[in-house]
Design a protein around this motif. Structure first.
Motif, PDB file in Angstrom:
ATOM      1  N   GLU A  62      21.555 -28.411   1.690  1.00  0.00           N
ATOM      2  CA  GLU A  62      21.496 -27.000   1.312  1.00  0.00           C
ATOM      3  C   GLU A  62      21.261 -26.874  -0.185  1.00  0.00           C
ATOM      4  O   GLU A  62      21.410 -27.841  -0.926  1.00  0.00           O
ATOM      5  N   ARG A  85      14.120 -24.339   4.118  1.00  0.00           N
ATOM      6  CA  ARG A  85      14.569 -25.486   4.905  1.00  0.00           C
ATOM      7  C   ARG A  85      13.478 -25.961   5.873  1.00  0.00           C
ATOM      8  O   ARG A  85      13.412 -27.143   6.220  1.00  0.00           O
ATOM      9  N   ARG A 114      14.274 -32.446   3.199  1.00  0.00           N
ATOM     10  CA  ARG A 114      15.705 -32.273   2.919  1.00  0.00           C
ATOM     11  C   ARG A 114      16.175 -33.035   1.689  1.00  0.00           C
ATOM     12  O   ARG A 114      17.169 -32.660   1.069  1.00  0.00           O
TER      13      ARG A 114
END
Length: 320
Positions: free
Chosen positions: A254, A301, A306
């Motif tokens: 995140e 995302r 990532r």
């Protein structure tokens, strides 16, 4: 905390600080004992709905909505002031908690916070590589921004799995990725240099902290570089958790665009006098972070690899 527990040492001597540069665990203790009493204010940590929601969101984001509750007994490694576990307990994730940290000062503050919240919490000063609890003790082990401080992360994960009950789960969130840490540190350095130089101008001097405070912050940043040992690649973190013995090991990430706001904001706040920034600034900083976090979650995302996100969380379970 029993009488046998080490006492906090918030005022390390010059010799101790010098020794800490050669002993990472001593550095962890000195740095976090020094930070303990002001840590919640520094990082805007609270034990209200704002941080309860934050902690639950990090937890649920890692494990999925089907695995969020309830857990009878939970342990937090590297508890700091108790931010993660205490807010998870308030959010109904766990009923009884144990907090551990290498820093006596942090354990003291975490226990005080838990008592103030009326939570069922005990605590110990403990090394995450040799957790001082029996096998099969906990239903859940959690941590937030702790793994990157531990010299042997895989050994710590093996210890986590040892103290978990069969089928028990661990969740570690808030860990820096290698790419994310690189750009976050540069953002912080650039913001610090700009702010501390611009506020030398005569008409901006009221925005400048006293030089002694700036020097102390610089020394703290230097020691922080000693206590921040690791950054993580998401794929390698998953593989490490599996090697340690976890099943269903999974990493989520995140904060991408949110990190490009968050790090300059936090650095700017550290560089200007306390109390100079009001509620309007707080609203801008928190609101901006929430908006960009939603952009990261719902849009970026899907298109950004990532490994480019700033934070990761890792979860897994002990074989049943």
């Amino acid at each position: 905390m029993t009488d046998e527990q080490p006492a906090p040492n918030p005022h390390a001597s010059a010799d101790e600080v010098a020794a800490a540069y050669q002993d990472t665990k001593l550095a962890q203790v000195l740095y976090h004992d020094w930070e303990a009493e002001t840590y919640d204010d520094k990082w805007h940590i609270s034990y209200d709905e704002r941080c309860i929601t934050y902690a639950r969101d990090r937890f649920v984001g890692a494990v999925g909505a089907d695995n969020e509750e309830p857990y009878e007994r939970a342990l937090e490694l590297g508890c700091g002031t108790g931010f993660f576990l205490l807010n998870l307990m308030q959010g109904g994730i766990a009923k009884k908690g144990s907090v551990t940290d290498l820093s006596p000062g942090m354990v003291k503050v975490a226990l005080r916070n838990g008592e103030g919240l009326g939570l069922d919490v005990d605590g110990r000063v403990a090394d995450a590589e040799t957790i001082p609890y029996e096998d099969d003790t906990f239903d859940l082990v959690v941590g937030h921004a702790v793994l990157h401080h531990i010299p042997d992360v895989e050994q710590s994960l093996r210890e986590v799995l040892r103290v978990l009950k069969p089928g028990g789960r661990f969740v570690f969130a808030g860990e820096p990725t290698t790419v994310g840490d690189f750009y976050a540190r540069w953002l912080g350095r650039i913001t610090w240099e700009i702010t501390t130089n611009v506020t030398r101008l005569p008409f901006l001097r009221e925005w400048r902290r006293p030089q002694a405070e700036l020097d102390e912050s610089s020394r703290a940043a230097a020691l922080e570089a000693v206590v921040d040992i690791h950054t993580f690649d998401p794929d390698r973190m998953e593989a490490m958790a599996r090697r340690a013995g976890a099943v269903d090991a999974r990493v989520t990430t995140e904060e991408f665009s949110a990190a490009f706001l968050g790090w300059p904001v936090r650095t700017f706040e550290a560089a200007v006098p306390e109390g100079k920034l009001g509620f309007g600034w707080a609203g801008f900083a928190y609101g901006g972070w929430k908006t960009l976090s939603a952009l990261d979650e719902n849009v970026l995302r899907r298109v950004v690899p990532r490994r480019f996100f700033y934070n990761l969380a890792v979860t897994g379970t002990k074989p049943a």
